[in-house]
Design an enzyme around this catalytic site. Structure first.
Site, PDB file in Angstrom:
ATOM      1  N   LYS A  11      10.981   2.947   6.876  1.00  0.00           N
ATOM      2  CA  LYS A  11       9.765   2.638   7.625  1.00  0.00           C
ATOM      3  C   LYS A  11      10.176   2.427   9.070  1.00  0.00           C
ATOM      4  O   LYS A  11      10.909   1.499   9.391  1.00  0.00           O
ATOM      5  CB  LYS A  11       9.097   1.376   7.067  1.00  0.00           C
ATOM      6  CG  LYS A  11       7.792   1.007   7.758  1.00  0.00           C
ATOM      7  CD  LYS A  11       6.701   2.023   7.488  1.00  0.00           C
ATOM      8  CE  LYS A  11       5.382   1.589   8.125  1.00  0.00           C
ATOM      9  NZ  LYS A  11       4.285   2.526   7.854  1.00  0.00           N
ATOM     10  N   ALA A  26      -7.751   9.317  -5.800  1.00  0.00           N
ATOM     11  CA  ALA A  26      -8.106   8.005  -5.275  1.00  0.00           C
ATOM     12  C   ALA A  26      -7.700   6.927  -6.274  1.00  0.00           C
ATOM     13  O   ALA A  26      -7.859   7.088  -7.484  1.00  0.00           O
ATOM     14  CB  ALA A  26      -9.605   7.944  -5.006  1.00  0.00           C
ATOM     15  N   SER A  31      -5.981  10.921  -0.585  1.00  0.00           N
ATOM     16  CA  SER A  31      -6.850  10.271  -1.558  1.00  0.00           C
ATOM     17  C   SER A  31      -7.992  11.219  -1.906  1.00  0.00           C
ATOM     18  O   SER A  31      -8.948  11.347  -1.135  1.00  0.00           O
ATOM     19  CB  SER A  31      -7.400   8.952  -0.998  1.00  0.00           C
ATOM     20  OG  SER A  31      -8.238   8.308  -1.933  1.00  0.00           O
ATOM     21  N   GLU A  69       8.763   7.203   7.116  1.00  0.00           N
ATOM     22  CA  GLU A  69       7.320   6.974   7.192  1.00  0.00           C
ATOM     23  C   GLU A  69       6.942   6.357   8.534  1.00  0.00           C
ATOM     24  O   GLU A  69       7.508   5.347   8.947  1.00  0.00           O
ATOM     25  CB  GLU A  69       6.849   6.061   6.059  1.00  0.00           C
ATOM     26  CG  GLU A  69       5.337   5.876   6.081  1.00  0.00           C
ATOM     27  CD  GLU A  69       4.841   4.865   5.063  1.00  0.00           C
ATOM     28  OE1 GLU A  69       3.692   4.416   5.198  1.00  0.00           O
ATOM     29  OE2 GLU A  69       5.607   4.520   4.146  1.00  0.00           O
TER      30      GLU A  69
END
Length: 238
Positions: A37, A201, A171, A109
């Site tokens: 991250k 989702a 999603s 990410e």
């Protein structure tokens, strides 16, 4: 691919759960995985961040953050308000490169979209991707407006000479509306890159064991999955 940079077309498009699905699919294929991250914002020092959420869902990954800041803001703003040094693109690239010497796959990410600023000099995730010479996977929303944000992201990557690996819908609704169903065919056109998956989702709400077992079905073979874009596109065609 040793390093893949994962960005969204904006916030709340499913970037972390897509990262977890890619990690889970790679692990299932026998690859060692690290998740980096670049800058975690909006969490306290003792709270789990996005990298830890990926590890919870995906399994045995190495979860690393370059730095974290408490307020849920763009990294540059969050660092400034915290009175802390910002995360620079070269730090992200150096950390990812080191992880790549120890793992088969490193997933980097970002925070929000591609051009979210990390430091006062205007450094972005795109700069880190360029330093790494790594392809970028774009996570996009399903519905109305996604064609614009996806094309803007794709054009910026092309202008910088950065490879766009493909697009994953973060999603996919249980009952997609007309816009979402049309977007399945249109997203590859506006991106100039293939559609490489669609996550249902609520996927992040699955128990970790179920998430890991199912994740390959949501992603194309390029991402160690079994999902077929052509079949999905035909099925969703209005």
């Amino acid at each position: 691919m040793t390093v893949v940079v994962i960005t969204g077309t904006g916030t709340e498009v499913g970037k972390t759960v897509v990262t977890a699905a890619v990690a889970a699919s790679a692990l299932a294929a026998g690859r060692s995985v690290a998740v980096l991250k670049a800058a975690q914002t909006g969490v306290a020092p003792d709270e789990p961040g996005d990298a830890q959420e990926v590890a919870r869902l995906a399994g045995a990954v190495t979860a690393v953050e370059v730095d974290r800041y408490p307020e849920p803001l763009a990294p540059a703003t969050a660092a400034r308000r915290a009175g802390r040094a910002p995360v620079r693109p070269d730090q992200v690239a150096e950390t990812a490169a080191k992880l790549a010497t120890e793992h088969d796959l490193v997933l980097v990410e970002g925070a929000g979209g591609l051009l979210v600023r990390y430091d006062a000099a205007g450094g972005t995730l795109a700069d880190a991707a360029a330093l790494l010479r790594a392809p970028v996977l774009v996570v996009a929303a399903a519905g109305l407006g996604t064609l614009n944000t996806t094309e803007l992201t794709a054009r910026e990557l092309a202008a910088r000479g950065i490879e766009l690996l493909g697009v994953v819908i973060g999603s996919w609704p249980e009952r997609p509306d007309l816009a979402a169903r049309c977007n399945v065919a249109d997203l590859p056109d506006v991106a100039g890159a293939p559609l490489l998956g669609a996550l249902p989702a609520g996927a992040s709400g699955l128990a970790p064991a179920a998430f890991r077992a199912t994740a390959p079905r949501w992603l194309a073979p390029r991402l160690h999955g079994t999902w077929d874009a052509e079949t999905f596109t035909v099925r969703q065609s209005p």
